[in-house]
Design a protein around this motif. Structure first.
Motif, mmCIF file in Angstrom:
data_model
loop_
_atom_site.group_PDB
_atom_site.id
_atom_site.type_symbol
_atom_site.label_atom_id
_atom_site.label_comp_id
_atom_site.label_asym_id
_atom_site.label_seq_id
_atom_site.Cartn_x
_atom_site.Cartn_y
_atom_site.Cartn_z
ATOM 1 N N PRO A 54 54.080 53.173 18.672
ATOM 2 C CA PRO A 54 53.968 53.518 19.971
ATOM 3 C C PRO A 54 55.606 53.190 20.438
ATOM 4 O O PRO A 54 56.442 52.908 20.099
ATOM 5 C CB PRO A 54 52.945 52.201 20.407
ATOM 6 N N ASP A 55 55.342 53.055 21.915
ATOM 7 C CA ASP A 55 56.614 52.790 22.757
ATOM 8 C C ASP A 55 57.174 51.334 22.754
ATOM 9 O O ASP A 55 58.291 50.738 22.959
ATOM 10 C CB ASP A 55 56.718 53.444 24.562
ATOM 11 N N THR A 56 56.090 51.286 23.339
ATOM 12 C CA THR A 56 55.830 49.498 23.438
ATOM 13 C C THR A 56 54.602 48.918 22.889
ATOM 14 O O THR A 56 53.402 49.470 22.986
ATOM 15 C CB THR A 56 56.321 49.388 24.620
ATOM 16 N N ARG A 57 54.367 47.940 22.250
ATOM 17 C CA ARG A 57 52.953 47.305 21.935
ATOM 18 C C ARG A 57 53.279 45.418 22.176
ATOM 19 O O ARG A 57 54.438 44.943 23.018
ATOM 20 C CB ARG A 57 53.105 47.031 20.566
ATOM 21 N N GLY A 58 51.688 44.559 22.170
ATOM 22 C CA GLY A 58 51.488 43.891 22.161
ATOM 23 C C GLY A 58 50.358 42.942 22.409
ATOM 24 O O GLY A 58 49.884 44.185 22.784
ATOM 25 N N PRO A 59 50.655 42.112 22.849
ATOM 26 C CA PRO A 59 48.735 41.364 24.220
ATOM 27 C C PRO A 59 48.423 41.909 24.455
ATOM 28 O O PRO A 59 49.060 43.171 25.229
ATOM 29 C CB PRO A 59 49.370 40.235 24.262
ATOM 30 N N GLN A 60 47.198 42.211 24.754
ATOM 31 C CA GLN A 60 46.633 43.375 25.421
ATOM 32 C C GLN A 60 46.441 43.463 27.196
ATOM 33 O O GLN A 60 46.707 41.488 27.720
ATOM 34 C CB GLN A 60 45.186 43.143 25.257
ATOM 35 N N GLU A 86 47.010 46.136 22.382
ATOM 36 C CA GLU A 86 47.468 47.169 23.512
ATOM 37 C C GLU A 86 48.485 48.420 23.041
ATOM 38 O O GLU A 86 49.892 47.544 22.756
ATOM 39 C CB GLU A 86 47.919 46.858 24.895
ATOM 40 N N LEU A 87 48.636 49.141 22.695
ATOM 41 C CA LEU A 87 49.720 50.355 22.164
ATOM 42 C C LEU A 87 49.967 51.330 23.224
ATOM 43 O O LEU A 87 48.942 52.005 23.608
ATOM 44 C CB LEU A 87 49.325 51.152 20.453
ATOM 45 N N ILE A 88 50.909 51.707 23.298
ATOM 46 C CA ILE A 88 51.139 52.440 24.996
ATOM 47 C C ILE A 88 52.096 53.251 24.214
ATOM 48 O O ILE A 88 53.409 53.226 23.802
ATOM 49 C CB ILE A 88 52.381 51.141 26.285
ATOM 50 N N TYR A 89 51.865 54.551 25.229
ATOM 51 C CA TYR A 89 52.420 55.847 24.405
ATOM 52 C C TYR A 89 53.151 56.394 25.877
ATOM 53 O O TYR A 89 52.161 57.166 26.561
ATOM 54 C CB TYR A 89 51.358 56.815 23.513
ATOM 55 N N LYS A 90 53.812 55.995 26.398
ATOM 56 C CA LYS A 90 54.601 56.688 27.321
ATOM 57 C C LYS A 90 54.791 57.978 27.442
ATOM 58 O O LYS A 90 54.769 59.033 26.579
ATOM 59 C CB LYS A 90 56.017 56.466 27.491
ATOM 60 N N LEU A 99 49.372 56.739 27.587
ATOM 61 C CA LEU A 99 48.178 56.394 27.027
ATOM 62 C C LEU A 99 48.557 55.088 26.360
ATOM 63 O O LEU A 99 49.689 54.876 26.424
ATOM 64 C CB LEU A 99 47.737 57.080 25.166
ATOM 65 N N ALA A 100 46.548 54.111 27.334
ATOM 66 C CA ALA A 100 47.168 53.357 26.709
ATOM 67 C C ALA A 100 45.818 52.606 25.208
ATOM 68 O O ALA A 100 44.876 53.106 25.807
ATOM 69 C CB ALA A 100 46.742 52.302 27.912
ATOM 70 N N VAL A 101 45.913 52.508 24.346
ATOM 71 C CA VAL A 101 45.198 52.508 23.103
ATOM 72 C C VAL A 101 44.772 51.169 22.859
ATOM 73 O O VAL A 101 45.918 50.146 22.085
ATOM 74 C CB VAL A 101 45.900 53.426 21.334
ATOM 75 N N ILE A 109 40.226 50.921 17.426
ATOM 76 C CA ILE A 109 40.573 51.052 18.119
ATOM 77 C C ILE A 109 38.582 51.032 19.056
ATOM 78 O O ILE A 109 37.865 51.821 18.505
ATOM 79 C CB ILE A 109 41.036 52.156 18.308
ATOM 80 N N VAL A 110 39.085 50.229 20.124
ATOM 81 C CA VAL A 110 37.688 50.387 21.675
ATOM 82 C C VAL A 110 38.272 51.014 22.426
ATOM 83 O O VAL A 110 37.067 51.577 23.730
ATOM 84 C CB VAL A 110 37.077 49.227 21.567
ATOM 85 N N GLU A 111 39.810 51.082 22.482
ATOM 86 C CA GLU A 111 39.492 52.057 24.197
ATOM 87 C C GLU A 111 40.603 52.936 24.123
ATOM 88 O O GLU A 111 41.209 52.516 23.320
ATOM 89 C CB GLU A 111 39.705 51.150 25.743
ATOM 90 N N ILE A 112 40.736 53.630 24.910
ATOM 91 C CA ILE A 112 41.970 55.081 25.179
ATOM 92 C C ILE A 112 41.804 54.539 26.207
ATOM 93 O O ILE A 112 41.023 56.085 27.441
ATOM 94 C CB ILE A 112 42.251 56.153 24.179
#
Length: 210
Positions: A54-60, A86-90, A99-101, A109-112
């Motif tokens: 991911p481009d960024t990751r961290g706590p939800q 939460e994993l963010i893909y710009k 995208l927020a995974v 995975i519970v939500e995208i």
């Protein structure tokens, strides 16, 4: 003071009883599949295999939408799972949105969510996903939980057979974001007292906590 506390407790009990009597029936829901990732069973390693780092990751951080405006408050859209990461893909979404995974504590995975860079007209979404969508209304309670409410100010467009729902923009017609989920949005009944809401300019808006 004791009498006031007892009256408050009684009022809360009556509210929860009434809410349980009028709770919306559960929605039939098929977990979504996004690029081969089945929500509710695919894991973090599967995300890395399909989408890469991911481009960024961290706590939800919960980039959820309220009346077409992004909110950073902790997510309440996935009530059956404790979202932990939460994993963010710009710009990696199907519509060039971010995208927020979101994964639970066990790495499932519970939500995208794809946040559209520009609101997408209903006609385009219906052309892509079909016209078999259903509309459901929701409210937020004082605990900030989204719950089904036939008279609620929040309108979501649902594709239960695909595990997809869409969030409206601030004008209440075009779509601001799409969610692919393992569970239906919200809960069937409020968890605590209702948050007040107001309507103006013909658009329902929540005046609850942002």
């Amino acid at each position: 003071m004791r009498i006031a506390a007892l009256l408050l407790l009684l009022a809360a009990s009556v509210f929860l009883l009434v809410a349980s009597l009028f709770a919306a029936p559960p929605l039939g829901w098929t977990p979504a599949s996004y690029r081969g990732l089945t929500l509710g069973s695919a894991r973090r390693a599967d995300v890395m295999r399909v989408l890469g780092p991911p481009d960024t990751r961290g706590p939800q951080r919960a980039r959820i939408w309220r009346d077409g405006v992004e909110s950073r408050k902790r997510d309440s859209q996935a009530p059956n799972s404790q979202v932990d990461e939460e994993l963010i893909y710009k710009g990696r979404g199907d519509h060039n949105g971010d995208l927020a995974v979101r994964l639970d504590r066990s790495g499932v995975i519970v939500e995208i969510q794809e946040s559209f860079p520009v609101a997408i007209p209903r006609t385009r979404i219906y052309k892509e996903l079909g016209r078999d969508a259903m509309t459901a209304h929701y409210s937020r309670d004082r605990c900030d939980a989204l719950h089904r409410d036939p008279n609620g100010p929040i309108e979501l467009t649902l594709y239960p057979a695909r595990g997809i729902y869409l969030w409206l923009d601030q004008y209440g017609y075009d779509f601001a974001a799409v969610y692919y989920t393992a569970h239906p949005p919200g809960v069937s009944r409020p968890r605590c007292a209702f948050a007040p809401h107001i309507r103006h300019s013909g658009i329902a808006r929540s005046s609850g906590p942002m």
